[in-house]
Design a protein around this motif. Structure first.
Motif, PDB file in Angstrom:
ATOM      1  N   LYS A 154       0.840  -1.191   0.000  1.00 57.19           N
ATOM      2  CA  LYS A 154       0.000   0.000   0.000  1.00 57.19           C
ATOM      3  C   LYS A 154       0.880   1.249   0.000  1.00 57.19           C
ATOM      4  O   LYS A 154       1.771   1.382   0.853  1.00 57.19           O
ATOM      5  N   ASN A 180      -4.388   3.434  -3.779  1.00 59.31           N
ATOM      6  CA  ASN A 180      -5.685   3.836  -3.196  1.00 59.31           C
ATOM      7  C   ASN A 180      -5.989   5.319  -3.424  1.00 59.31           C
ATOM      8  O   ASN A 180      -6.356   6.036  -2.501  1.00 59.31           O
ATOM      9  N   LYS A 252     -14.145  -7.105  -7.036  1.00 58.02           N
ATOM     10  CA  LYS A 252     -14.373  -7.534  -5.649  1.00 58.02           C
ATOM     11  C   LYS A 252     -15.868  -7.755  -5.427  1.00 58.02           C
ATOM     12  O   LYS A 252     -16.687  -6.923  -5.842  1.00 58.02           O
TER      13      LYS A 252
HETATM   14 MG    MG Z   1      -7.201  -1.599  -4.180  1.00 56.93          MG
END
Ligand code: MG
Length: 337
Positions: A154, A180, A252
């Motif tokens: 991340k 993100n 997702k």
């Molecule tokens: Mg992602």
């Protein structure tokens, strides 16, 4: 058919820090459908940035009346009706979709990968996610992730280069990064991606905010690495807006409203020549096992969500030598513990 649901809190093993948030727990809602002595299990995982809560899911699920359907095999009609109850509520809708798929698969006696005609040996390896953290914690997490062949890191805060350099001190495994939406300036984003390409990074996920598709398209045209969309690509209808913006999409279940639409998203992305990643939120092995049924269709997997929690309610799809591994059990292939 009876529909039951109850709130559940997923306790995370480590605080999970992203470009825009940090948390130690994730709210969930567990769903069960029961008929003919068969119980189908579903789950809504609701990280706070998506806007759903146990209260909104409770209000939504209270409006789902499965008793009015004489034939539960008409799942397309049922899910269409569920979708039309209210806009949004994607995770709550996914919980119903997963529970219905689990029930139907158990009724037929097969796991969904078999019903769909997929080869279980074609599941991808999964990434293991390293959140934004201090050098010491990052080093420890990389060492804990020894069995995983690929890391997902991340980025999107001020220590991006430090994160990557810390990881490169301890491993030369391939790395995929997820920003993100953390980089707001396209020139900065391009310089970062050019640097990452020299550090063994394979993929860059959602480098820029979802409301900057033109900047992202500019970036993609110049980027030495493939650019994947996640926050920008929620449901099937979003794929149209992704043409020319992303090389691939992260599908997702909690975004797509479940397995049925996720399958259609994968087929659509394929038809458009886009790559597919199957991803997850922090989830129990219930929703992870449901996503794993689709994973033989994906190029990449990020299905480590159940490994990040300490209070899993299910056993199911697991990670063996870094690879997503299906159980062969019917439905979604998960068992309640
Ligand atoms: Mg992602």
């Amino acid at each position: 058919m009876r529909l039951r649901f109850y709130p559940f809190t997923l306790e995370l093993k480590h605080a999970f820090t992203l470009a825009t948030s940090s948390r130690t727990a994730t709210a969930a809602m567990m769903v069960e459908v029961e008929e003919d002595g068969i119980t189908g299990y579903g789950e809504a995982s609701m990280p706070p940035y998506l806007g759903e809560t146990q209260a909104t899911a409770t209000a939504f699920l209270a409006k789902v009346d499965l008793a009015k359907y004489p034939d539960l095999f008409r799942i397309e009609d049922i899910l269409g009706d569920v979708d039309s109850i209210a806009p949004g509520n994607n995770a709550a809708k996914a919980a119903v979709d997963i529970a219905l798929h689990d029930w139907l698969g158990k009724k037929m006696g097969y796991p969904w990968y078999r019903i769909w005609g997929l080869d279980p040996s074609k599941t991808p390896v999964t990434t293991f996610t390293i959140g934004i953290d201090t050098k010491e914690v990052v080093r420890r997490k990389v060492n804990e992730a020894a069995i995983y062949k690929v890391l997902k890191v991340k980025l999107g805060r001020e220590n991006d280069k430090e994160m990557i350099e810390t990881i490169r001190e301890v491993t030369d495994k391939p790395v995929r990064v997820d920003v993100n939406q953390g980089w707001k300036d396209r020139e900065f984003a391009l310089r970062m991606i050019e640097w990452l390409a020299t550090r063994g990074v394979e993929i860059v996920e959602q480098p820029m905010p979802k409301d900057q598709p033109d900047d992202t398209a500019w970036l993609r045209a110049k980027s030495p690495l493939p650019i994947f969309g996640d926050e920008s690509v929620v449901r099937l209808a979003d794929i149209r807006k992704s043409i020319g913006v992303f090389d691939g999409i992260n599908v997702k279940l909690m975004k797509s409203t479940g397995m049925s639409e996720a399958y259609k998203m994968i087929a659509t992305a394929r038809a458009l020549g886009m790559k597919v990643m199957i991803g997850c939120m922090t989830e129990t092995s219930c929703a992870i096992s449901a996503a794993a049924q689709l994973s033989p269709l994906a190029d990449y997997a990020d299905l480590d969500g159940a490994l990040l929690i300490r209070n899993d309610l299910f056993s199911g799809a697991s990670i063996v030598d870094g690879k997503v591994t299906l159980t062969g059990g019917p439905g979604i292939g998960a068992r309640k513990l």
